[in-house]
Design a protein around this motif. Sequence first.
Motif, PDB file in Angstrom:
ATOM      1  N   GLY A  14     -24.369  25.102 -18.473  1.00  0.00           N
ATOM      2  CA  GLY A  14     -24.017  24.832 -19.865  1.00  0.00           C
ATOM      3  C   GLY A  14     -22.600  24.304 -19.902  1.00  0.00           C
ATOM      4  N   VAL A  15     -22.312  23.443 -20.862  1.00  0.00           N
ATOM      5  CA  VAL A  15     -21.002  22.810 -20.948  1.00  0.00           C
ATOM      6  C   VAL A  15     -20.369  23.121 -22.301  1.00  0.00           C
ATOM      7  CG1 VAL A  15     -19.740  20.641 -20.791  1.00  0.00           C
ATOM      8  CG2 VAL A  15     -21.826  20.943 -19.466  1.00  0.00           C
ATOM      9  N   SER A  16     -19.120  23.550 -22.270  1.00  0.00           N
ATOM     10  CA  SER A  16     -18.390  23.829 -23.504  1.00  0.00           C
ATOM     11  C   SER A  16     -17.943  22.514 -24.144  1.00  0.00           C
ATOM     12  CB  SER A  16     -17.161  24.702 -23.208  1.00  0.00           C
ATOM     13  OG  SER A  16     -16.132  23.916 -22.631  1.00  0.00           O
ATOM     14  N   PRO A  17     -17.544  22.548 -25.418  1.00  0.00           N
ATOM     15  CA  PRO A  17     -17.045  21.331 -26.072  1.00  0.00           C
ATOM     16  C   PRO A  17     -15.818  20.718 -25.382  1.00  0.00           C
ATOM     17  CG  PRO A  17     -17.552  22.995 -27.713  1.00  0.00           C
ATOM     18  CD  PRO A  17     -17.667  23.658 -26.364  1.00  0.00           C
ATOM     19  N   LEU A  18     -15.075  21.528 -24.627  1.00  0.00           N
ATOM     20  CA  LEU A  18     -13.902  21.022 -23.907  1.00  0.00           C
ATOM     21  C   LEU A  18     -14.242  20.544 -22.497  1.00  0.00           C
ATOM     22  CD1 LEU A  18     -11.233  23.623 -25.046  1.00  0.00           C
ATOM     23  CD2 LEU A  18     -11.649  21.315 -25.931  1.00  0.00           C
ATOM     24  N   GLY A  19     -15.522  20.643 -22.112  1.00  0.00           N
ATOM     25  CA  GLY A  19     -15.959  20.130 -20.826  1.00  0.00           C
ATOM     26  C   GLY A  19     -16.044  21.122 -19.689  1.00  0.00           C
ATOM     27  N   THR A  20     -15.750  22.401 -19.931  1.00  0.00           N
ATOM     28  CA  THR A  20     -15.902  23.400 -18.875  1.00  0.00           C
ATOM     29  C   THR A  20     -17.383  23.611 -18.607  1.00  0.00           C
ATOM     30  OG1 THR A  20     -13.844  24.506 -19.458  1.00  0.00           O
ATOM     31  CG2 THR A  20     -15.435  25.784 -18.182  1.00  0.00           C
ATOM     32  N   LEU A  21     -17.756  23.537 -17.337  1.00  0.00           N
ATOM     33  CA  LEU A  21     -19.135  23.745 -16.920  1.00  0.00           C
ATOM     34  C   LEU A  21     -19.305  25.198 -16.500  1.00  0.00           C
ATOM     35  CD1 LEU A  21     -21.939  22.591 -16.012  1.00  0.00           C
ATOM     36  CD2 LEU A  21     -20.879  22.211 -13.781  1.00  0.00           C
ATOM     37  N   PHE A  22     -20.259  25.887 -17.118  1.00  0.00           N
ATOM     38  CA  PHE A  22     -20.598  27.255 -16.730  1.00  0.00           C
ATOM     39  C   PHE A  22     -21.921  27.194 -15.985  1.00  0.00           C
ATOM     40  CE2 PHE A  22     -17.892  27.667 -20.429  1.00  0.00           C
ATOM     41  CZ  PHE A  22     -16.988  28.629 -20.003  1.00  0.00           C
ATOM     42  N   LEU A  23     -22.045  27.997 -14.926  1.00  0.00           N
ATOM     43  CA  LEU A  23     -23.264  27.963 -14.151  1.00  0.00           C
ATOM     44  C   LEU A  23     -23.637  29.346 -13.651  1.00  0.00           C
ATOM     45  CD1 LEU A  23     -22.387  26.423 -10.702  1.00  0.00           C
ATOM     46  CD2 LEU A  23     -20.771  26.372 -12.553  1.00  0.00           C
ATOM     47  N   VAL A  24     -24.942  29.574 -13.523  1.00  0.00           N
ATOM     48  CA  VAL A  24     -25.479  30.828 -13.006  1.00  0.00           C
ATOM     49  C   VAL A  24     -26.534  30.500 -11.971  1.00  0.00           C
ATOM     50  CG1 VAL A  24     -24.997  32.179 -15.098  1.00  0.00           C
ATOM     51  CG2 VAL A  24     -27.212  31.054 -14.849  1.00  0.00           C
ATOM     52  N   GLY A  25     -26.773  31.453 -11.065  1.00  0.00           N
ATOM     53  CA  GLY A  25     -27.781  31.230 -10.042  1.00  0.00           C
ATOM     54  C   GLY A  25     -27.735  32.263  -8.948  1.00  0.00           C
ATOM     55  N   VAL A  44     -28.683  26.756  -8.044  1.00  0.00           N
ATOM     56  CA  VAL A  44     -28.166  26.836  -9.411  1.00  0.00           C
ATOM     57  C   VAL A  44     -29.368  26.909 -10.353  1.00  0.00           C
ATOM     58  CG1 VAL A  44     -26.871  25.637 -11.212  1.00  0.00           C
ATOM     59  CG2 VAL A  44     -26.059  25.597  -8.837  1.00  0.00           C
ATOM     60  N   TYR A  45     -29.431  27.965 -11.179  1.00  0.00           N
ATOM     61  CA  TYR A  45     -30.554  28.176 -12.083  1.00  0.00           C
ATOM     62  C   TYR A  45     -30.324  27.608 -13.479  1.00  0.00           C
ATOM     63  CZ  TYR A  45     -32.408  31.605  -8.704  1.00  0.00           C
ATOM     64  OH  TYR A  45     -32.905  32.239  -7.594  1.00  0.00           O
ATOM     65  N   ASP A  46     -29.079  27.636 -13.962  1.00  0.00           N
ATOM     66  CA  ASP A  46     -28.821  27.152 -15.323  1.00  0.00           C
ATOM     67  C   ASP A  46     -27.370  26.704 -15.421  1.00  0.00           C
ATOM     68  OD1 ASP A  46     -29.403  26.503 -17.941  1.00  0.00           O
ATOM     69  OD2 ASP A  46     -29.637  28.562 -18.636  1.00  0.00           O
TER      70      ASP A  46
END
Length: 181
Positions: free
Chosen positions: A112-123, A108-110
Amino acid sequence: GTSLVGTVDEILVAPNGTVFAGGRITSADGTVSRGLVQYFPPTNRFGSMGGTLTPGAVQSVRTMSWSPWGSLYIGGDFTAISGTSTRFLAQWNGNYGSLIGGTASGEVYDVGVSPLGTLFLVGNWTALAGTTSPFIGQWVPSGAFGSLVGQAAGTVNDIAETLTLSRDSRLYFAGLFGSAG
């Protein structure tokens, strides 16, 4: 004194002012602390986060982000933290653990979390929790991993390396890919 041995790849300041550092760190103030440390500005001291990356081949923390509920999400190139098996993605809220639903099949390289708690990830992976979702994906707090459902770019054809979320929760990402969608 304050000394840190190793390479720092990510620094994140908690809402209470504590500074978290992640990378290829091997020790802080003379104490073995692989990958993760916290720094307390009022005392000018480093401290443990209750554990370290489990020794092994290349073990590093590349990225960290806070959830709205106070969990720290940690991504990188590791297989376990403090003896807890959690491949490439973990959460910490005073104790380490893997995310409900599974983890990534590669680094996992990066994150980010939205204000509603969804975690986005890239890698650099092909699947999240066993579901095909190459290079970019999301995790919702209920425990579901998946591709970017409802997003303009559901998949990419090569490694995604970095991301950011705008104030209105739009996801922007970049990497080695030639197409997205």
